[in-house]
Design a protein around this motif. Structure first.
Motif, PDB file in Angstrom:
ATOM      1  N   ILE A  13      54.128  -5.391  29.235  1.00  0.00           N
ATOM      2  CA  ILE A  13      52.966  -6.296  29.389  1.00  0.00           C
ATOM      3  C   ILE A  13      53.406  -7.742  29.178  1.00  0.00           C
ATOM      4  O   ILE A  13      52.993  -8.641  29.913  1.00  0.00           O
ATOM      5  CB  ILE A  13      51.832  -5.932  28.408  1.00  0.00           C
ATOM      6  CG1 ILE A  13      51.461  -4.452  28.556  1.00  0.00           C
ATOM      7  CG2 ILE A  13      50.610  -6.798  28.664  1.00  0.00           C
ATOM      8  CD1 ILE A  13      50.476  -3.949  27.517  1.00  0.00           C
ATOM      9  N   ASP A  34      62.232 -12.321  21.822  1.00  0.00           N
ATOM     10  CA  ASP A  34      62.285 -10.868  21.999  1.00  0.00           C
ATOM     11  C   ASP A  34      63.617 -10.355  21.481  1.00  0.00           C
ATOM     12  O   ASP A  34      64.674 -10.917  21.781  1.00  0.00           O
ATOM     13  CB  ASP A  34      62.100 -10.514  23.489  1.00  0.00           C
ATOM     14  CG  ASP A  34      61.765  -9.039  23.690  1.00  0.00           C
ATOM     15  OD1 ASP A  34      62.565  -8.188  23.250  1.00  0.00           O
ATOM     16  OD2 ASP A  34      60.721  -8.742  24.281  1.00  0.00           O
ATOM     17  N   ASP A  60      64.572 -11.364  16.250  1.00  0.00           N
ATOM     18  CA  ASP A  60      63.683 -10.402  15.615  1.00  0.00           C
ATOM     19  C   ASP A  60      62.491 -11.141  15.000  1.00  0.00           C
ATOM     20  O   ASP A  60      62.686 -12.111  14.253  1.00  0.00           O
ATOM     21  CB  ASP A  60      64.514  -9.714  14.509  1.00  0.00           C
ATOM     22  CG  ASP A  60      63.784  -8.610  13.805  1.00  0.00           C
ATOM     23  OD1 ASP A  60      62.570  -8.450  14.016  1.00  0.00           O
ATOM     24  OD2 ASP A  60      64.457  -7.902  13.021  1.00  0.00           O
ATOM     25  N   PHE A  82      52.969 -10.014  21.435  1.00  0.00           N
ATOM     26  CA  PHE A  82      53.091  -8.686  22.041  1.00  0.00           C
ATOM     27  C   PHE A  82      54.114  -7.820  21.310  1.00  0.00           C
ATOM     28  O   PHE A  82      54.046  -6.589  21.418  1.00  0.00           O
ATOM     29  CB  PHE A  82      53.598  -8.786  23.494  1.00  0.00           C
ATOM     30  CG  PHE A  82      52.690  -9.472  24.466  1.00  0.00           C
ATOM     31  CD1 PHE A  82      51.729  -8.771  25.162  1.00  0.00           C
ATOM     32  CD2 PHE A  82      52.828 -10.833  24.721  1.00  0.00           C
ATOM     33  CE1 PHE A  82      50.912  -9.381  26.092  1.00  0.00           C
ATOM     34  CE2 PHE A  82      52.019 -11.461  25.646  1.00  0.00           C
ATOM     35  CZ  PHE A  82      51.052 -10.746  26.336  1.00  0.00           C
ATOM     36  N   SER A  86      55.970   0.441  20.723  1.00  0.00           N
ATOM     37  CA  SER A  86      54.700   0.730  21.406  1.00  0.00           C
ATOM     38  C   SER A  86      54.509   2.187  21.835  1.00  0.00           C
ATOM     39  O   SER A  86      53.461   2.525  22.368  1.00  0.00           O
ATOM     40  CB  SER A  86      54.589  -0.165  22.648  1.00  0.00           C
ATOM     41  OG  SER A  86      55.490   0.276  23.654  1.00  0.00           O
ATOM     42  N   TYR A 153      51.948   4.973  15.091  1.00  0.00           N
ATOM     43  CA  TYR A 153      51.854   3.771  15.942  1.00  0.00           C
ATOM     44  C   TYR A 153      50.510   3.075  15.740  1.00  0.00           C
ATOM     45  O   TYR A 153      50.442   1.883  15.428  1.00  0.00           O
ATOM     46  CB  TYR A 153      52.048   4.145  17.420  1.00  0.00           C
ATOM     47  CG  TYR A 153      51.537   3.067  18.361  1.00  0.00           C
ATOM     48  CD1 TYR A 153      52.192   1.839  18.464  1.00  0.00           C
ATOM     49  CD2 TYR A 153      50.378   3.265  19.129  1.00  0.00           C
ATOM     50  CE1 TYR A 153      51.709   0.837  19.308  1.00  0.00           C
ATOM     51  CE2 TYR A 153      49.899   2.273  19.972  1.00  0.00           C
ATOM     52  CZ  TYR A 153      50.560   1.065  20.056  1.00  0.00           C
ATOM     53  OH  TYR A 153      50.080   0.063  20.883  1.00  0.00           O
ATOM     54  N   LYS A 157      49.491  -0.665  14.139  1.00  0.00           N
ATOM     55  CA  LYS A 157      48.757  -1.720  14.862  1.00  0.00           C
ATOM     56  C   LYS A 157      47.467  -2.070  14.107  1.00  0.00           C
ATOM     57  O   LYS A 157      47.065  -3.236  14.055  1.00  0.00           O
ATOM     58  CB  LYS A 157      48.424  -1.265  16.287  1.00  0.00           C
ATOM     59  CG  LYS A 157      49.616  -1.084  17.204  1.00  0.00           C
ATOM     60  CD  LYS A 157      50.375  -2.373  17.489  1.00  0.00           C
ATOM     61  CE  LYS A 157      49.632  -3.323  18.394  1.00  0.00           C
ATOM     62  NZ  LYS A 157      50.480  -4.482  18.797  1.00  0.00           N
ATOM     63  N   ASN A 183      47.534   0.481  29.759  1.00  0.00           N
ATOM     64  CA  ASN A 183      47.984  -0.330  30.899  1.00  0.00           C
ATOM     65  C   ASN A 183      48.896   0.481  31.810  1.00  0.00           C
ATOM     66  O   ASN A 183      49.615   1.373  31.351  1.00  0.00           O
ATOM     67  CB  ASN A 183      48.810  -1.517  30.402  1.00  0.00           C
ATOM     68  CG  ASN A 183      47.990  -2.607  29.752  1.00  0.00           C
ATOM     69  OD1 ASN A 183      48.182  -3.769  30.036  1.00  0.00           O
ATOM     70  ND2 ASN A 183      47.071  -2.260  28.868  1.00  0.00           N
TER      71      ASN A 183
HETATM   72  P1  NAD Z   1      56.948  -2.546  25.304  1.00  0.00           P
HETATM   73  O1  NAD Z   1      57.455  -1.503  24.386  1.00  0.00           O
HETATM   74  O2  NAD Z   1      57.161  -2.408  26.765  1.00  0.00           O
HETATM   75  O3  NAD Z   1      57.535  -3.979  24.887  1.00  0.00           O
HETATM   76  C1  NAD Z   1      57.693  -4.369  23.544  1.00  0.00           C
HETATM   77  C2  NAD Z   1      58.623  -5.577  23.507  1.00  0.00           C
HETATM   78  O4  NAD Z   1      58.745  -6.007  22.151  1.00  0.00           O
HETATM   79  C3  NAD Z   1      60.043  -5.267  24.006  1.00  0.00           C
HETATM   80  O5  NAD Z   1      60.473  -6.280  24.888  1.00  0.00           O
HETATM   81  C4  NAD Z   1      60.874  -5.255  22.725  1.00  0.00           C
HETATM   82  O6  NAD Z   1      62.221  -5.656  22.945  1.00  0.00           O
HETATM   83  C5  NAD Z   1      60.114  -6.251  21.871  1.00  0.00           C
HETATM   84  N1  NAD Z   1      60.346  -6.042  20.422  1.00  0.00           N
HETATM   85  C6  NAD Z   1      60.274  -4.872  19.743  1.00  0.00           C
HETATM   86  N2  NAD Z   1      60.568  -5.070  18.445  1.00  0.00           N
HETATM   87  C7  NAD Z   1      60.810  -6.412  18.293  1.00  0.00           C
HETATM   88  C8  NAD Z   1      61.145  -7.231  17.199  1.00  0.00           C
HETATM   89  N3  NAD Z   1      61.302  -6.729  15.953  1.00  0.00           N
HETATM   90  N4  NAD Z   1      61.306  -8.563  17.400  1.00  0.00           N
HETATM   91  C9  NAD Z   1      61.164  -9.092  18.644  1.00  0.00           C
HETATM   92  N5  NAD Z   1      60.863  -8.347  19.739  1.00  0.00           N
HETATM   93  C10 NAD Z   1      60.675  -7.025  19.560  1.00  0.00           C
HETATM   94  O7  NAD Z   1      55.390  -2.675  24.973  1.00  0.00           O
HETATM   95  P2  NAD Z   1      54.153  -2.984  25.934  1.00  0.00           P
HETATM   96  O8  NAD Z   1      53.655  -1.714  26.497  1.00  0.00           O
HETATM   97  O9  NAD Z   1      54.500  -4.121  26.805  1.00  0.00           O
HETATM   98  O10 NAD Z   1      53.088  -3.467  24.835  1.00  0.00           O
HETATM   99  C11 NAD Z   1      53.066  -4.834  24.408  1.00  0.00           C
HETATM  100  C12 NAD Z   1      52.030  -5.001  23.311  1.00  0.00           C
HETATM  101  O11 NAD Z   1      50.752  -4.611  23.814  1.00  0.00           O
HETATM  102  C13 NAD Z   1      52.284  -4.122  22.085  1.00  0.00           C
HETATM  103  O12 NAD Z   1      51.927  -4.866  20.944  1.00  0.00           O
HETATM  104  C14 NAD Z   1      51.326  -2.948  22.256  1.00  0.00           C
HETATM  105  O13 NAD Z   1      50.938  -2.433  21.013  1.00  0.00           O
HETATM  106  C15 NAD Z   1      50.169  -3.627  22.962  1.00  0.00           C
HETATM  107  N6  NAD Z   1      49.372  -2.740  23.850  1.00  0.00           N
HETATM  108  C16 NAD Z   1      49.996  -1.971  24.806  1.00  0.00           C
HETATM  109  C17 NAD Z   1      49.222  -1.198  25.669  1.00  0.00           C
HETATM  110  C18 NAD Z   1      49.861  -0.343  26.741  1.00  0.00           C
HETATM  111  O14 NAD Z   1      49.148   0.422  27.394  1.00  0.00           O
HETATM  112  N7  NAD Z   1      51.152  -0.457  26.986  1.00  0.00           N
HETATM  113  C19 NAD Z   1      47.817  -1.212  25.541  1.00  0.00           C
HETATM  114  C20 NAD Z   1      47.227  -1.995  24.546  1.00  0.00           C
HETATM  115  C21 NAD Z   1      48.014  -2.781  23.716  1.00  0.00           C
END
Ligand code: NAD
Ligand code: DAU
Length: 351
Positions: A13, A34, A60, A82, A86, A153, A157, A183
Motif C-alpha cells: 500500500i 523503510d 528501522d 504504513f 502485516s 497482528y 495494530k 486491499n
Molecule cells: P506490507 O507488508 O506490504 O509492507 C510493509 C512495509 O513496511 C514493507 O515495505 C516493510 O519493509 C516495511 N517495514 C516493516 N518493518 C519495518 C520497520 N521496522 N521499519 C521500517 N520499515 C518497516 O504491508 P501493506 O499490506 O502495504 O500494509 C501497509 C500498512 O497498512 C500496514 O500498517 C497494515 O497494517 C495496514 N493495512 C493493510 C491492509 C491490507 O489489506 N494490506 C489493510 C488495512 C491496513
C-alpha cells in the motif's frame, strides 16, 4: 508544500500511496523510511525514484536516533505511517517482529513527534481487524465499535491505535487513525490471498483455501484506499478515526472462483477450469469469520467513497499480474533484492 515522512513506503500500500501522492501533489516532498524487510521492494518505486521531491532512506522505525535525525533534516510536518509487519499468518507463527515494529515502532515515531515537532498531521494506517470478527448478520463495524483483536497482528495494530489516541489526548499530538479493510491491486506481495491465487492459477498449481472458504472480507482496490487517505490528510479532523472500506463483501471461495474464471476467459480453460485447482486446506487458527466496514462517516464528512467494485478492480488486478509475471517471480525467488543492491548499494558504500 507538505514535507511528508512516509514509513513503509516500499511495501504494497505504501508504494501505491507514494506513486499516487507524487502524481497528485507534485509540489510536496516525500521521504520514504523503510527497513526493506522481505515485504519491502524498492523496485515498486522505480517510477518516482528520480523525482527531486522524493527520497528513499533505508532504516528501522524503531531506531529513535535515525527517526529524530530525519524529522530534523527533512523538516517533517506530516507523517503517513504504513510500516508494519502485516501478514496475519506470519504473526501466528512468530509474533515477535509484530510487537517490535507495530507497537514499539509506532511508539518511537510518536515519541519523536511529541518531542521535536510542530506538525500538521500524523496518520496511522490501521486495519479493520482491530474490531474483531462479525457474525453473518451483524451490522458492519462503525468507528464506535469496541476493539476486540483476535490475532497477534491485529492486537499489535490495536496497541498502536491506542498509543495514537493517548498521544492526542494527553499531548495534543495531531493524530488521526484510519481503519481500512482488505486491499488488493498491483504490487501486493504474493503471499496474500489475491496475488497468491492469481499466481497459482496462472501456473496451474494448487490454490489453497482455508477451511471451507466461507470467511468474508470487505475488499477495496488499493487506489481507492490511497484516495481515502488523501481525503483524510486534506480534510480529516485531528483526533478522529475514519473507517475506509470497499463496500464489497465476498466469501473467499467466491473471490477465488471469480479469479479462476477471469483467467480461464483471458488464457483459455483447456480441458478443465482453473476452479479444479482449488484445495480446501486446514483453517487458520482463530480465523476471523467476517469483516465489513461502515463507511458512512468518511462519506458524509469528507465526501469520499470508493470508485471500484470488486468486478472492475479484480479485472484490473488480474491484468496487472498477467503483465507483471516477471515481477512476481522476482519476488518469489528473492531476486527483487538485487535491484536494491544495483540501485542503492554503491550509494550506501557497499557496491
Ligand atoms: P506490507 O507488508 O506490504 O509492507 C510493509 C512495509 O513496511 C514493507 O515495505 C516493510 O519493509 C516495511 N517495514 C516493516 N518493518 C519495518 C520497520 N521496522 N521499519 C521500517 N520499515 C518497516 O504491508 P501493506 O499490506 O502495504 O500494509 C501497509 C500498512 O497498512 C500496514 O500498517 C497494515 O497494517 C495496514 N493495512 C493493510 C491492509 C491490507 O489489506 N494490506 C489493510 C488495512 C491496513
Ligand atoms: O482486513 C485487513 C487486513 O487484510 C490487513 O490488516 C492485513 O495486513 C492484510 O494482510 C489482510 O489480512 P487477511 O488475513 O484478511 O489477508 P490474507 O490475504 O492473508 O487472507 C484473506 C482471506 O483469505 C482470509 O480469510 C484468509 C484466507 N486465505 C489466505 C491465504 C493466504 C486463504 O483461504 N488461503 C490462503 O492461502
Amino acid at each position: 508544500m507538505r514535507r511528508i515522512l512516509v514509513t513503509g513506503g516500499a511495501g504494497f500500500i505504501g508504494s501505491n500511496f507514494v506513486r499516487f501522492w507524487i502524481d497528485h501533489h507534485p509540489e510536496d516532498r516525500i521521504t520514504n523510511l523503510d527497513q526493506l524487510t522481505y515485504a519491502g521492494n524498492v523496485e515498486n518505486l522505480k517510477a518516482v525514484e528520480s523525482s527531486p521531491h522524493y527520497k528513499f532512506v533505508r532504516g528501522d522505525i524503531c531506531d529513535s536516533e535515525l527517526v529524530r535525525r530525519l524529522f530534523h533534516a527533512e523538516e517533517v510536518d506530516t507523517v503517513v505511517h504504513f510500516a508494519a509487519e502485516s501478514h496475519v499468518d506470519r504473526s501466528i507463527l512468530a509474533p515477535d517482529d509484530f510487537i517490535r515494529t507495530n507497537v514499539h515502532g509506532t511508539y518511537t515515531l510518536l515519541e519523536t513527534a511529541r518531542v521535536y515537532w510542530l506538525a500538521a498531521r500524523f496518520l496511522h494506517v490501521s486495519t479493520d481487524e482491530v474490531y474483531g470478527s462479525l457474525g453473518p448478520e451483524d451490522p458492519a463495524f462503525n468507528e464506535a465499535a469496541p476493539y476486540r483483536p483476535n490475532s497477534p497482528y491485529s492486537a499489535s495494530k490495536a496497541a498502536a491505535d491506542h498509543l495514537m489516541r493517548a498521544y492526542h489526548h494527553t499531548y495534543g499530538l495531531p493524530a488521526i487513525i484510519t481503519n481500512c479493510s482488505n486491499n488488493y491491486g498491483p504490487y501486493q506481495f504474493p503471499e496474500k490471498l489475491v496475488p497468491l491465487t492469481i499466481r497459482q492459477a496462472i501456473k496451474g498449481e494448487s490454490i489453497p483455501v482455508y477451511g471451507v472458504g466461507a470467511n468474508i472480507r470487505d475488499w477495496i482496490y488499493v487506489e481507492d484506499h490511497c484516495s481515502g487517505l488523501e481525503a483524510v490528510l486534506e480534510r480529516g479532523k485531528v483526533g478522529e478515526t475514519y473507517n475506509i472500506g470497499g463496500g464489497n463483501q465476498w466469501r473467499n471461495i467466491d473471490l477465488v472462483e471469480t479469479i479462476c474464471d477471469l483467467l480461464d476467459e483471458k488464457l483459455g480453460a483447456g480441458t478443465s477450469s482453473r476452479r479444479s485447482l482449488i484445495r480446501f486446506v486446514q483453517d487458520r487458527p482463530g480465523h476471523d469469520l467476517r469483516y465489513a466496514m461502515d463507511i458512512s462517516k468518511i462519506t458524509r464528512e469528507l465526501g469520499w467513497r470508493p470508485r471500484e467494485t470488486l468486478a472492475t478492480g479484480i479485472a484490473k488486478t488480474v491484468s496487472w499480474y498477467l503483465e507483471h509475471q516477471e515481477w512476481v517471480e522476482r519476488v518469489i525467488t528473492g531476486g527483487y533484492r538485487d535491484y536494491f543492491e544495483t540501485q542503492y548499494g554503491s550509494r550506501l558504500g557497499r557496491g
